[in-house]
Design an enzyme around this catalytic site. Structure first.
Site, PDB file in Angstrom:
ATOM      1  CG  ASP A  16       6.381  -4.657  -1.345  1.00  0.00           C
ATOM      2  OD1 ASP A  16       6.999  -5.358  -0.519  1.00  0.00           O
ATOM      3  OD2 ASP A  16       5.143  -4.658  -1.422  1.00  0.00           O
TER       4      ASP A  16
ATOM      5  NE  ARG B 192      -1.732  -2.804  -2.369  1.00  0.00           N
ATOM      6  CZ  ARG B 192      -2.083  -4.001  -2.810  1.00  0.00           C
ATOM      7  NH1 ARG B 192      -3.216  -4.159  -3.481  1.00  0.00           N
ATOM      8  NH2 ARG B 192      -1.302  -5.036  -2.605  1.00  0.00           N
TER       9      ARG B 192
ATOM     10  CG  ASP C 192       4.647 -10.583  -0.951  1.00  0.00           C
ATOM     11  OD1 ASP C 192       5.193 -10.034   0.034  1.00  0.00           O
ATOM     12  OD2 ASP C 192       3.835  -9.997  -1.686  1.00  0.00           O
TER      13      ASP C 192
ATOM     14  CD  GLN D 262      -6.885   1.506   8.276  1.00  0.00           C
ATOM     15  OE1 GLN D 262      -6.646   0.955   7.206  1.00  0.00           O
ATOM     16  NE2 GLN D 262      -7.252   2.770   8.341  1.00  0.00           N
TER      17      GLN D 262
ATOM     18  CE  LYS E 129       2.728  -3.806  -2.744  1.00  0.00           C
ATOM     19  NZ  LYS E 129       2.222  -4.964  -1.974  1.00  0.00           N
TER      20      LYS E 129
END
Length: 297
Positions: free
Chosen positions: A171, A196, A221, A95, A194
């Site tokens: 991705d 989402r 990943d 975030q 990707k």
């Protein structure tokens, strides 16, 4: 004289702390934790050392952040002059912007919080997106961002990876990790795209001309949690003709139900680095972290 004179760990990550202390050739101390019935934590530490490494992976982070704050206060009060936080998995990095009104920028909040407690930071594959370096998170504090690629590449080398293997990332965010694994091994690499739509609603598409037919594929990943990204990427690789699939993750955050699904999907257990304690751990990080700690800031 060694820069650091001791490593402090916590019960859930005691093995990782001990491995790091052994690599640094310094003593290791494990904190005692007590949780009161109301959920509060009490942290007890043995005698302090002058220059301490505090080792704790910040998966499932909320209680851990408070306990780190308490531990740092004890070490400072007991005379520690330098505290380095080694957090192989660093929390709250995703975030990094306000995506909807009313949301915090959690990366900045946690970076400021920890930056008031510790003098230096070492992390492995922090989940950075639009933030380019850890120095932007821990402003004014020396920070080292390590890659798990070397551990993955070494395992592939040791296993005798076939020369026609393709290293695949789900991705564009996985591209640096993919290239860092494939490059030293001289292997082909590609990344998908990707989409989402939710935490567990993910679709990965690979390039239409992806040269996977009849070739082994290793999917890599940084974080494996719900597993949905890997499952979608694996389906796309099989549709493109991959002859076999292996999965590697730097940080394994998935539970037993997801592990069982890896088996039922014919992928076997992924192999992960050992920064986050997990049954899939097979790729050691202690030497990598110790070398980073020994280097000048």
């Amino acid at each position: 004289m060694a820069r650091y004179t001791g490593v402090y760990g916590f019960p859930e990550s005691a093995d990782g702390a001990r491995r790091l202390a052994e690599a640094l050739n310094v003593p290791c101390h494990i904190a005692e934790l007590h949780r009161f019935p109301d959920g509060e934590s009490l942290v007890r530490l043995p005698e302090s050392v002058e220059r301490a490494v505090v080792y704790r992976s910040l998966d499932r982070p909320n209680d851990k952040l408070v306990e780190l704050t308490l531990a740092a206060s004890v070490l400072r009060r007991q005379g520690a002059t330098e505290l380095c936080l080694v957090a192989p998995y660093m929390a709250y990095m995703r975030q990094d912007a306000v995506f909807r009104p009313g949301e915090p920028v959690s990366q900045t909040v946690v970076g400021d919080w920890l930056g008031r407690l510790f003098d230096r930071f070492v992390c492995v594959e922090p989940h950075l997106h639009r933030t380019h370096t850890l120095d932007e998170v821990f402003v004014g504090r020396p920070s080292v961002c390590l890659s798990g690629a070397g551990a993955i590449a070494e395992r592939l080398r040791r296993d005798g990876v076939a020369p026609d293997t393709v290293i695949v990332g789900p991705d564009e965010e996985a591209a640096p990790l993919v290239e860092a694994v494939a490059g030293p091994l001289g292997l082909a690499a590609l990344v998908g795209r990707k989409e989402r739509r939710g935490d567990r609603d993910v679709t990965v598409t690979l390039p239409a001309d992806a040269p996977l037919a009849g070739r082994p594929v290793a999917i890599v990943d940084d974080v494996i949690s719900s597993g949905e990204t890997i499952f979608s990427c694996a389906r796309a690789a099989r549709a493109a003709g991959a002859s076999s699939l292996r999965v590697f993750g730097v940080h394994a955050l998935f539970d037993a139900a997801v592990a069982a699904r890896f088996q039922s999907e014919g992928l076997g257990m992924p192999l992960s680095c050992d920064g986050v304690p997990h049954p899939s751990n097979a790729l050691p990080l202690a030497r990598l972290i110790a070398d980073a700690l020994a280097a000048p800031c």
